[in-house]
Design an enzyme around this catalytic site. Structure first.
Site, PDB file in Angstrom:
ATOM      1  N   TYR A  55      61.849 -59.616 -73.082  1.00 28.29           N
ATOM      2  CA  TYR A  55      61.216 -58.372 -72.662  1.00 28.29           C
ATOM      3  C   TYR A  55      59.844 -58.191 -73.329  1.00 28.29           C
ATOM      4  O   TYR A  55      59.678 -58.434 -74.529  1.00 28.29           O
ATOM      5  CB  TYR A  55      62.104 -57.170 -72.976  1.00 28.29           C
ATOM      6  CG  TYR A  55      63.328 -57.049 -72.085  1.00 28.29           C
ATOM      7  CD1 TYR A  55      63.429 -57.770 -70.889  1.00 28.29           C
ATOM      8  CD2 TYR A  55      64.381 -56.218 -72.424  1.00 28.29           C
ATOM      9  CE1 TYR A  55      64.541 -57.654 -70.075  1.00 28.29           C
ATOM     10  CE2 TYR A  55      65.499 -56.093 -71.608  1.00 28.29           C
ATOM     11  CZ  TYR A  55      65.577 -56.821 -70.432  1.00 28.29           C
ATOM     12  OH  TYR A  55      66.677 -56.704 -69.628  1.00 28.29           O
ATOM     13  N   LEU A 214      68.705 -46.703 -60.428  1.00 27.76           N
ATOM     14  CA  LEU A 214      67.967 -45.856 -59.490  1.00 27.76           C
ATOM     15  C   LEU A 214      67.174 -46.695 -58.501  1.00 27.76           C
ATOM     16  O   LEU A 214      66.153 -46.264 -57.953  1.00 27.76           O
ATOM     17  CB  LEU A 214      67.038 -44.899 -60.240  1.00 27.76           C
ATOM     18  CG  LEU A 214      67.722 -43.888 -61.170  1.00 27.76           C
ATOM     19  CD1 LEU A 214      66.689 -42.957 -61.795  1.00 27.76           C
ATOM     20  CD2 LEU A 214      68.795 -43.087 -60.446  1.00 27.76           C
ATOM     21  N   ALA A 215      67.658 -47.919 -58.271  1.00 32.08           N
ATOM     22  CA  ALA A 215      67.049 -48.823 -57.284  1.00 32.08           C
ATOM     23  C   ALA A 215      65.587 -49.129 -57.594  1.00 32.08           C
ATOM     24  O   ALA A 215      64.771 -49.285 -56.687  1.00 32.08           O
ATOM     25  CB  ALA A 215      67.198 -48.246 -55.873  1.00 32.08           C
TER      26      ALA A 215
END
Length: 301
Positions: A55, A214-215
């Site tokens: 990340y 949340l897509a």
């Protein structure tokens, strides 16, 4: 309201809502800002923190660790999760010519030990294999897991983005149980209802971590034609429940008996509060199926 908890093993539980720090570098927070966010999350009962070695171009863990070191007493209140196995093309690794996966003993152990240094902690609560590799040897993974477990560097292990067969195959080589699978689940991603993963997780009593719950924000931007029916249904149910569509989307995940643990990847405490408050919203079975069918594009058979 505080986040409820999910029991993963006899001596390890996660907060139902998990705080994801994959965008930490982009937030451009000071160490004091990070600690403030972390402590406010703890006040909400959000104790589980999700990281991965890659990340922020391999920088987010170290940014987090430097902040945590300023108040190391918080470590005992947290469950730290990290992931390994992906090799990104990066200026930090100029010898690499292609993005690849590496689930070898050396890479898993080396990545875990680097994560410990970055996070400035003596142990990880859970280490996940970030992606399955078409070239991995499960014996190598088993040897790495045994070493990390016996040395006290990692308490438990899991997988991420694995199919049921891939999880089952790896499990057959291990002396310890895999405890979770981090997969994409949202009202807009039903893949794991179709590929058998949800059924497998129910069978094994494993609670999945849900990335992009949340897509990825797709439903909050300009709607494409195929998403309009889904959006209309979510907005309608939000109006019925006097809440916003993000809360409806979280509540839809929480209703499933597999015990989904959504990962909230925002650096804004308001977003974390909104997520936790979704626990107070109870969708009916009919409302759940209205969303499910809207995404399917047809009624269930």
């Amino acid at each position: 309201m505080q986040s409820s908890r999910k029991q993963l093993t006899e001596d390890l539980s996660f907060s139902t809502f998990i705080h994801g720090y994959w965008r930490l570098k982009d937030w451009d927070y000071s160490q004091e800002d990070i600690l403030n966010l972390l402590e406010q999350g703890l006040d909400l009962g959000v104790t589980t923190i999700d990281h991965a070695d890659i990340y922020g171009d391999y920088e987010c863990e170290a940014i987090f660790g430097k902040a945590l070191a300023k108040k190391s007493s918080l470590r005992d209140q947290l469950e730290l999760v990290s992931k390994c196995g992906i090799k990104l093309l990066s200026e930090k690794y100029p010898e690499r010519t292609v993005k690849s996966y590496d689930l070898s003993y050396d890479h898993i152990v080396g990545s875990a030990e680097q994560s410990l240094k970055n996070l400035q902690t003596d142990y990880l609560d859970v280490l996940l294999l970030h992606r399955p590799s078409p070239l991995y040897d499960p014996n190598e993974v088993a040897r790495a897991f045994d070493h990390l477990k016996q040395s006290g560097k990692v308490r438990y292990f899991g997988v991420s983005n694995f199919t049921p067969q891939q999880t089952q195959t790896l499990q057959s080589y291990l002396d310890q149980d895999l405890i979770t699978n981090q997969i994409e689940i949202s009202v807009n991603c039903l893949e794991h209802f179709d590929n058998g993963n949800i059924d497998y997780l129910l069978e094994k009593r494993m609670h999945p971590m849900a990335w992009s719950p949340l897509a990825g924000g797709k439903l909050f931007s300009s709607a494409t034609k195929d998403r309009i029916p889904l959006l209309e249904v979510i907005h309608t149910i939000g109006a019925e429940l006097s809440t916003d569509i993000a809360t409806v989307m979280y509540a839809w995940l929480l209703k499933h008996p597999v015990g989904i643990m959504p990962i909230v990847g925002s650096g804004k405490i308001e977003r974390l509060k909104d997520a936790v408050n979704a626990q107070s919203i109870a969708l009916t079975d009919e409302q759940w199926f209205r969303i499910y069918e809207a995404k399917l594009g047809h009624e269930v058979a």
